[in-house]
Design a protein around this motif. Structure first.
Motif, PDB file in Angstrom:
ATOM      1  N   GLU A 231       1.471  86.377  89.228  1.00  0.00           N
ATOM      2  CA  GLU A 231       1.572  85.507  87.836  1.00  0.00           C
ATOM      3  C   GLU A 231       0.906  86.472  86.861  1.00  0.00           C
ATOM      4  O   GLU A 231       1.433  86.210  85.644  1.00  0.00           O
ATOM      5  CB  GLU A 231       0.760  84.134  87.894  1.00  0.00           C
ATOM      6  N   ASN A 232       0.029  87.171  87.139  1.00  0.00           N
ATOM      7  CA  ASN A 232      -0.548  88.009  85.776  1.00  0.00           C
ATOM      8  C   ASN A 232       0.513  89.238  85.340  1.00  0.00           C
ATOM      9  O   ASN A 232       0.535  89.766  84.368  1.00  0.00           O
ATOM     10  CB  ASN A 232      -1.770  88.918  86.532  1.00  0.00           C
TER      11      ASN A 232
ATOM     12  N   TYR B 196       4.093  88.627  85.949  1.00  0.00           N
ATOM     13  CA  TYR B 196       5.187  87.680  85.357  1.00  0.00           C
ATOM     14  C   TYR B 196       5.288  87.619  84.044  1.00  0.00           C
ATOM     15  O   TYR B 196       6.416  88.050  83.516  1.00  0.00           O
ATOM     16  CB  TYR B 196       5.285  86.363  86.166  1.00  0.00           C
ATOM     17  N   HIS B 197       4.243  87.276  83.348  1.00  0.00           N
ATOM     18  CA  HIS B 197       4.353  87.109  82.048  1.00  0.00           C
ATOM     19  C   HIS B 197       4.454  88.428  80.952  1.00  0.00           C
ATOM     20  O   HIS B 197       4.748  88.162  79.935  1.00  0.00           O
ATOM     21  CB  HIS B 197       3.035  86.373  81.494  1.00  0.00           C
TER      22      HIS B 197
ATOM     23  N   TYR C  16       7.734  89.365  78.994  1.00  0.00           N
ATOM     24  CA  TYR C  16       7.815  89.104  77.513  1.00  0.00           C
ATOM     25  C   TYR C  16       7.067  89.797  76.687  1.00  0.00           C
ATOM     26  O   TYR C  16       6.939  89.693  75.434  1.00  0.00           O
ATOM     27  CB  TYR C  16       7.499  87.619  77.421  1.00  0.00           C
ATOM     28  N   SER C  17       6.390  90.890  77.153  1.00  0.00           N
ATOM     29  CA  SER C  17       5.735  91.954  76.231  1.00  0.00           C
ATOM     30  C   SER C  17       6.790  92.639  75.146  1.00  0.00           C
ATOM     31  O   SER C  17       7.837  92.622  75.569  1.00  0.00           O
ATOM     32  CB  SER C  17       5.288  93.002  77.066  1.00  0.00           C
TER      33      SER C  17
ATOM     34  N   SER D 174       7.933  79.364  82.529  1.00  0.00           N
ATOM     35  CA  SER D 174       7.096  80.363  81.590  1.00  0.00           C
ATOM     36  C   SER D 174       6.849  79.702  80.214  1.00  0.00           C
ATOM     37  O   SER D 174       5.778  80.194  79.611  1.00  0.00           O
ATOM     38  CB  SER D 174       7.933  81.745  81.288  1.00  0.00           C
ATOM     39  N   GLU D 175       7.448  78.487  79.913  1.00  0.00           N
ATOM     40  CA  GLU D 175       7.286  77.850  78.828  1.00  0.00           C
ATOM     41  C   GLU D 175       7.378  78.938  77.546  1.00  0.00           C
ATOM     42  O   GLU D 175       6.499  78.762  76.501  1.00  0.00           O
ATOM     43  CB  GLU D 175       5.777  77.198  78.737  1.00  0.00           C
ATOM     44  N   LEU D 176       8.134  79.861  77.384  1.00  0.00           N
ATOM     45  CA  LEU D 176       8.430  80.557  76.321  1.00  0.00           C
ATOM     46  C   LEU D 176       9.920  80.339  76.005  1.00  0.00           C
ATOM     47  O   LEU D 176      10.621  81.521  76.023  1.00  0.00           O
ATOM     48  CB  LEU D 176       7.857  82.167  76.574  1.00  0.00           C
TER      49      LEU D 176
END
Length: 1102
Positions: free
Chosen positions: A402-403, A405-406, A409-410, A463-465
């Motif tokens: 998970e660290n 995954y996000h 979106y970088s 991901s809620e983005l």
């Protein structure tokens, strides 16, 4: 090249590097100078002849005792000869006289460090290593800190490569005999160990690089010896296991002897490697210089990969693990080398068992490095995590994944692409070939890509983005193109009936992702916010782009009408789907004879327009019509007819609805209001992208606005839409006039329309509804900008009649609106909007206020609104710096460029108006009459401004010295003195003149006077002063005292007094006691004055 093995003797211990290098040497002959270049001798000639100098690669060399020959360092630096030939020549000279050859090699290392000195034979005889190195340190060029390994340019970059290659080739060529002679390697390792302990960076850096490359070459030798040993052992075992009659005892003895020799050589090589590792690596891997640390880590990674049996264990891995914790920008190369070394190890799955303990120990640190502030380090960390995942999925926990995954979106694209590769490996890789074959026969949600697309949508939702689908697609584009370009599968999933339990938002997310993949394929560049801009595509990328565009066009020409038909009731889905035609190759409609699909699309768009009144949906429909109506395509006529029919129907309904609404007036019900609003919204959306002037929408909109102003009961949404539609109508009329040759009647008609609309907008500024006021303000600013004096530039003098200049009343109303709606406290706004306002609404409100301020600032910058209006903007610089600091600073910068003197007057004089009352207005008028100023004084005097103490310091500090210097300072002081003493006090001569306080203003400019000018101005002041005035020390006379002192002081003291003089400070303190100036303001300004003084003084020095 020594091609045969030699029996080695018992290994002697390495000499300590503090013993004399030449202690074991007896008197040797010195190298004589080679006066002339001679033909190259054969090895036999060299052996028999008493050569006075050796030749390396055909170039005569000496030890530097005379002459100017080329050294071994120069040969390697120039790199004109093959390194194999250079090393072979050195080996020949070593065989003839190993002391002389070794001395050349030692000088080679010294000179490669940038040292100008030369080690001579006498130094070897009488000095120890430490003394020799100390002597060489004195020979360094102290003027420059550069040395060959750090010098820029391609020549020195090539030298570094040649230097490393020379060492590797030297060991490779000597690996069968010379390195075992107990002389060459002992001396070289001893020298390098001593140099690596030096405090001189050049010695330490160069010797460490040489030692690490030497170690790498020895590791390769040890590996070869190990392989030979294994082969010899197998041969020996095979021969010994033969029957007694077939066994060859002589061969057994030879194999046994060979095995013994190989083992002895292996022991010697291991001793050499241990000496280098313990004597150099263990100390230098933690060197203060990052480049030296990086060299050590890079090479130990090579050793572990090359000879994993000996080096891939925890005893060596720990050094890499420890170095992973290096912090700071300077050590980012060290972290990079660690990660790349580990990548080389994790690439080989056979090595995973040996890396298991290391992975468990340092995995958390590697995962944390994915967030490294150095992007290149973060990229390599993600790639390493991906390799670990490929080797063992159990090695990473869900939290670890998970660290990473996000990071898809970088905003930094390389980081996002690396994270996309990790996500692809984790979620989308297929591992069961048999199951894949069975799924390949299915279609829709049961197909292989169908399942993967559902996983992608679920990941996107979790991901809620939701506003970053374009970033997600771009991150996966390089690793999952096959999946993301499967538009047939996406369409099938959307057209199928949803499975019970599937939420509607999954379909919305799939549509959003699908539209992003279409955009990525058609435009072939990252979304906005990633990358530095559009790069030039290669021929292969251009061909791929064209093929993808044709593929998606052919598919969605048929699929899009069906999708719109299914989702036409859902505004969010329809708005996304209507973006797809933007990426079509519209020639396919005609080339493929697909007009029937065009008609189906137009029919669906018409139904969408009739069913929805949401702004985003209507704008998407309008934009789609605009794209399809492009004149370069043959389908333009067909689309134009459909569009005209639609606009005719909407306009007819709008006209009748307006009539009904105006007739019923206050008795109008909700249906009447809805009919007007719905049709007006549609027309406004279409008027944005289409010229609808032939339908004369301005008249109906103007009637609505006038009725709303007169009756005061017009719904705010109708008023906002009517304002916007009227604005579009005016702009389209202007476009038509500028593109053709307008008649005088056309110009008069347009001017009449613009004038009436500006009057309506000005009246709307006092509307009770905030949205109406904001809309009217923005349209006023836009139209004043469009119809400003710049309209006639570029040879358009015929449009002079259309230029509008706002009068003082309108300017004041605009300024008042800005002060009331922009410069407000956040707490007050929250209270007015409700306590339940969330963070997103706060950001949206701030964005709206910034737009309002930017629109007004443009009017100031382009001299449409008088510049003194900027004073009330500038004074809020400090208080609202976080919200509007960039806008105010840019406004100040632009106004200063347009009129430096007037900008200075605005910044320095207007804030003094309340303190000097109306008596300052004549002087302000005097300044405004300066030839460089074209502004009138009336708006200047009427502006509400703050005292000097509340003036923000930062905008003034940002003013350069040049505008101050360019001001006519002496006339300014003369006129100011005359103004201060113009009127006598009616109470008598012992009381100060009414305008005396203005002298405090003049003191601000005393510092810009030259020394002789100060004397002249002081003499002029004395003419107005009586003897009694010179003796006065009361508070009321402080402006005169302050100004007189500023003229009597010179140099830097005068500069400091001009900003915060002792008199003015005292005045401030006295007034604070009287309660006329708050204490907290005095304290704030006192600090600000200091910073202003310091900056001002620095500016004068420069």
């Amino acid at each position: 090249h020594e091609s045969f093995p030699v029996a080695s003797s018992t290994k002697a211990s390495l000499r300590d590097h503090n013993t004399p290098l030449m202690r074991s040497l007896v008197e040797r002959r010195c190298v004589c100078n080679a006066a002339n270049k001679k033909p190259r001798k054969s090895p036999a000639e060299k052996a028999t002849g008493g050569a006075k100098g050796r030749k390396a690669n055909g170039v005569p060399q000496t030890n530097g005792e005379g002459g100017d020959p080329v050294t071994l360092f120069e040969v390697v630096r120039m790199g004109k000869s093959a390194m194999q030939s250079v090393v072979d020549d050195w080996i020949e000279s070593y065989k003839q006289d190993r002391d002389i050859a070794l001395l050349d090699l030692i000088n080679f290392f010294i000179q490669c460090s940038g040292c100008k000195g030369t080690v001579r034979i006498e130094m070897f005889r009488n000095m120890q290593n430490a003394e020799i190195i100390r002597k060489m340190t004195e020979e360094f060029d102290e003027d420059s800190g550069d040395y060959p390994l750090t010098m820029p340019g391609p020549l020195w970059k090539k030298f570094r490569y040649n230097f490393c290659e020379f060492i590797c080739v030297l060991i490779r060529q000597c690996q069968y005999s010379i390195i075992y002679d107990e002389y060459l390697m002992d001396t070289v390792i001893s020298l390098l160990t001593g140099l690596s302990d030096s405090q001189v960076r050049a010695f330490r850096h160069t010797s460490t690089l040489a030692a690490m490359k030497l170690m790498t070459a020895l590791v390769n030798v040890a590996l070869n010896l190990s392989i030979h040993q294994d082969n010899t052992q197998r041969q020996y075992e095979a021969e010994r296991n033969k029957m007694a009659g077939k066994r060859a005892n002589e061969k057994l003895e030879l194999l046994l002897q060979k095995r013994k020799e190989l083992q002895e050589n292996q022991d010697e090589i291991e001793n050499m490697m241990n000496s280098i590792f313990k004597g150099i690596f263990v100390h230098r891997y933690r060197d203060a210089i990052a480049e030296i640390r990086a060299i050590c880590i890079e090479e130990i990674g090579v050793w572990m990969k090359m000879y994993s049996d000996a080096f891939l264990n925890d005893s060596y891995l720990k050094y890499v693990g420890w170095t992973l914790h290096d912090r700071g920008h300077a050590h980012r190369h060290v972290r990079l080398k660690c990660l790349k070394a580990l990548q080389n190890l994790y690439t080989n799955r056979e090595l995973f068992p040996k890396l298991e303990l290391f992975t468990n120990r340092f995995k958390d640190r590697i995962v944390s490095m994915t967030l490294d502030k150095e992007y290149d380090v973060a990229v390599e960390a993600i790639r390493l995590i991906t390799l670990i995942l490929q080797g063992s999925e159990d090695a990473l926990s869900n939290e670890d994944c998970e660290n990473v995954y996000h990071l898809v979106y970088s905003a930094h694209r390389p980081v996002a692409v690396a994270a996309g590769e990790f996500l692809h490996r984790k979620l989308f890789s297929r591992h069961d070939p048999q199951a894949e074959e069975e799924l390949a026969k299915r279609r829709g949600r049961s197909s292989p890509n169908g399942n993967l697309l559902r996983m992608l949508v679920l990941f996107f939702l979790e991901s809620e983005l939701h506003e970053h689908a374009a970033y997600l697609v771009d991150s996966l584009w390089e690793s999952s193109q096959e999946l993301l370009k499967d538009w047939e599968c996406m369409t099938e999933l959307l057209l199928e009936e949803p499975v019970q339990g599937e939420e509607d938002r999954q379909e919305s997310s799939l549509i959003e992702v699908m539209v992003c993949t279409i955009r990525q394929a058609a435009e072939a560049h990252p979304p906005v916010g990633r990358g530095t801009g559009k790069r030039v595509l290669t021929a292969k990328e251009r061909k791929t782009q064209i093929d993808d565009k044709n593929k998606l066009t052919e598919h969605f020409i048929m699929a899009l009408p069906m999708l719109l038909s299914k989702y036409q009731a859902d505004s969010e889905k329809v708005a996304n789907l209507l973006q797809i035609p933007m990426f079509f190759d519209l020639d396919v409609y005609s080339a493929g004879r697909m007009e029937k699909h065009l008609d189906a699309l137009l029919k669906q768009i018409r139904l969408v327009v009739e069913k929805h009144i949401e702004t985003d949906v209507l704008e998407a429909c309008s934009k789609t019509y605009s794209i399809l109506c492009s004149e370069e395509y043959t389908i333009m006529n067909r689309v134009d007819i459909a569009r005209s029919q639609l606009i005719d129907e909407i306009t007819d309904r709008f006209t009748h609805s307006v009539e009904d609404l105006l007739q019923e007036a206050e008795e109008a019900d909700d249906d009447d209001i809805y009919n007007v609003l719905s049709t007006l919204k549609r027309l406004t959306a279409f008027h944005n992208a289409h010229d609808l002037t032939r339908w004369d929408l301005f008249g109906s909109c103007y009637r609505l606005l006038k009725a709303g102003i007169e009756q005061g009961a017009m719904p705010e949404q109708i008023a906002v839409q009517a304002l916007q539609c009227s604005h579009y109508s005016i702009l389209w009329q202007l476009v038509k006039i500028t593109e053709g040759t307008p008649s005088k009647e056309d110009l008069v008609a347009l001017r009449r329309v613009v004038k009436s609309f500006l009057a309506v907008c000005q009246q709307c500024l006092s509307n009770v509804n905030t949205p109406v006021k904001e809309q009217a303000f923005m349209l006023l600013c836009d139209l004043l900008m469009v119809f400003s004096h710049q309209l006639v530039s570029g040879g358009r003098e015929g449009l002079e009649a259309l230029v509008f200049n706002p009068d003082s009343t309108l300017q004041n109303e605009l300024l008042t609106f800005i002060l009331d709606h922009v410069f407000i406290d956040q707490d007050d706004e929250n209270q007015s909007m409700g306590d339940e306002e969330d963070e997103a609404n706060k950001i949206e409100a701030l964005h709206k206020r910034r737009n309002l301020l930017a629109a007004f600032s443009k009017l100031i910058i382009y001299d449409i609104v008088d510049m003194p209006a900027a004073a009330d903007i500038f004074k809020h610089y400090m208080k609202y710096y976080n919200d509007y600091g960039d806008i105010i600073k840019e406004t100040l910068s632009k106004t200063r460029q347009s009129d430096k003197i007037l900008c200075l007057i605005v910044c320095l004089f207007l804030p003094l108006t309340p303190r000097l009352s109306l008596s300052v207005s004549p002087l302000v008028s005097l300044f405004l009459s300066h030839p460089s100023s074209s502004l009138s004084v009336s708006p200047l005097v009427s502006l509400p401004v703050s005292p000097l103490v509340s003036l923000p310091v930062s905008p003034l500090v940002s003013l350069p010295v040049s505008p101050l210097v360019s001001l006519p300072v002496s006339p300014l002081h003369r006129d100011g003195i005359e103004f201060a003493f113009k009127y006598q006090n009616p109470h008598g001569a012992e009381f100060p003149p009414p305008n005396l306080a203005f002298l405090e203003v003049l003191s601000e400019f005393s510092s810009k006077l030259l020394r002789q000018d100060k004397k002249t101005v002081h003499s002029y002041l004395e003419k107005f002063m009586s003897e009694s005035m010179s003796e006065r020390r009361e508070d009321v006379w402080l402006p005169l005292i302050s100004y007189r002192n500023s003229l009597l002081t010179g140099g830097e003291d005068g500069d400091r007094m001009s900003v915060t003089s002792g008199a003015s400070s005292k005045t401030s303190s006295i007034r604070s006691k009287k309660g006329r100036t708050p204490i907290h303001k005095s304290k704030r300004i006192e600090g600000g004055s200091v910073s202003h003084t310091e900056t001002y003084t620095e500016g004068t020095k420069h």
